[in-house]
Write a protein that holds these residues in place. Structure first.
Motif, short mmCIF file in Angstrom:
data_model
loop_
_atom_site.label_atom_id
_atom_site.label_comp_id
_atom_site.label_asym_id
_atom_site.label_seq_id
_atom_site.Cartn_x
_atom_site.Cartn_y
_atom_site.Cartn_z
N VAL A 108 -2.58 -15.17 23.21
CA VAL A 108 -1.77 -15.93 24.16
C VAL A 108 -1.43 -15.06 25.36
O VAL A 108 -1.50 -15.50 26.51
N PHE A 109 -1.07 -13.80 25.09
CA PHE A 109 -0.75 -12.87 26.17
C PHE A 109 -1.97 -12.68 27.09
O PHE A 109 -1.83 -12.69 28.32
N HIS A 116 -2.63 -15.87 35.09
CA HIS A 116 -1.39 -15.64 35.85
C HIS A 116 -0.36 -16.74 35.57
O HIS A 116 0.26 -17.26 36.48
N SER A 117 -0.18 -17.06 34.29
CA SER A 117 0.70 -18.15 33.89
C SER A 117 2.16 -17.84 34.21
O SER A 117 2.62 -16.72 34.05
N ARG A 118 2.82 -18.89 34.64
CA ARG A 118 4.26 -18.82 34.91
C ARG A 118 4.93 -19.97 34.18
O ARG A 118 4.30 -20.99 33.90
N SER A 119 6.22 -19.82 33.90
CA SER A 119 6.94 -20.92 33.25
C SER A 119 7.03 -22.10 34.20
O SER A 119 6.93 -21.95 35.41
N GLN A 120 7.22 -23.27 33.64
CA GLN A 120 7.26 -24.49 34.45
C GLN A 120 8.67 -24.83 34.90
O GLN A 120 8.93 -25.95 35.31
N SER A 121 9.56 -23.87 34.84
CA SER A 121 10.93 -24.10 35.27
C SER A 121 11.10 -23.63 36.71
O SER A 121 10.18 -23.10 37.33
N ALA A 122 12.30 -23.78 37.21
CA ALA A 122 12.61 -23.30 38.56
C ALA A 122 12.50 -21.79 38.66
O ALA A 122 12.26 -21.24 39.74
N LEU A 127 4.85 -15.32 32.52
CA LEU A 127 4.96 -15.37 31.06
C LEU A 127 4.56 -14.07 30.38
O LEU A 127 4.97 -13.82 29.25
N ILE A 128 3.80 -13.23 31.05
CA ILE A 128 3.41 -11.97 30.41
C ILE A 128 4.60 -11.05 30.17
O ILE A 128 4.57 -10.23 29.26
N VAL A 129 5.67 -11.22 30.96
CA VAL A 129 6.83 -10.34 30.79
C VAL A 129 7.53 -10.58 29.45
O VAL A 129 7.63 -9.66 28.63
N PRO A 130 8.01 -11.81 29.17
CA PRO A 130 8.65 -11.98 27.86
C PRO A 130 7.66 -11.84 26.70
O PRO A 130 8.03 -11.35 25.63
N GLN A 131 6.40 -12.25 26.93
CA GLN A 131 5.41 -12.12 25.86
C GLN A 131 5.15 -10.65 25.52
O GLN A 131 5.03 -10.30 24.34
#
Length: 188
Positions: A108-109, A116-122, A127-131
């Motif tokens: 997943v990471f 270059h996935s990002r969360s779908q929130s504001a 996503l790589i940071v918390p993962q």
């Protein structure tokens, strides 16, 4: 083991602080929604990250403290040799399970990294940071589990059954009471 125990204890504090901060953030957000009908936005996302990361980083210290939940109704009725075997098999299965979680988490990471996935929130958190932080906590747990297993195996080969039980066995009621007494004395 001493250095790993210190690292695990630091991870436990890190995870605990994250979860405490998440609880404070959620409390503030609930208050703002109720009183001012406004939201912080992204608080639930950050709390989710904190819960996952905090849990992963607490696993190693929990393992060293022998505090993972076990159902030991029949366990205490078995002879010590069978209990030791069950303890070692249980440790291998627990660490093996989280090894699989880690392996799939790496996939997943990698996907998040390449796309270059990002969360779908504001917040649009990369996503790589918390993962990555979560995976590091799992990696520490797996390392501590492997070292604990090898240490227990070495004690078993030396014939030190009591030492193996002390490392990976179920905590007895007497041990729990003694720990509570020591904690109460430290608080005084």
């Amino acid at each position: 083991m001493g250095a790993l125990a210190k690292l695990a204890r630091s991870g436990l504090w890190f995870g605990g602080v994250l979860i405490l901060l998440a609880a404070i953030l959620i409390g503030i957000d609930v208050f703002l929604r109720k009183v001012f009908v406004v939201s912080i936005g992204g608080g639930d996302e950050l709390a989710g990250y904190a819960l996952a990361i905090g849990t992963a980083w607490a696993l190693a210290a929990t393992l060293l403290d022998r505090a993972h939940i076990r159902i030991d109704s029949l366990y205490m009725l078995f002879p010590s040799a069978i209990r030791i075997l069950l303890d070692l098999v249980g440790l291998v299965l627990l660490v093996g399970f989280f090894g699989l979680v880690f392996w799939h988490g790496l996939g997943v990471f990698e996907q998040s990294w390449t796309s270059h996935s990002r969360s779908q929130s504001a917040l649009e958190t990369p996503l790589i940071v918390p993962q990555a932080i979560w995976l590091l906590g799992l990696a520490m747990f797996i390392l501590v589990g492997a070292v604990l297993f090898l240490t227990a195996l070495a004690r078993l080969l030396r014939g030190d059954r009591a030492g193996v039980a002390e490392l990976v066995g179920t905590r007895s009621a007497a041990e729990d009471v003694a720990e509570e007494v020591r904690a109460a004395e430290r608080r005084r």
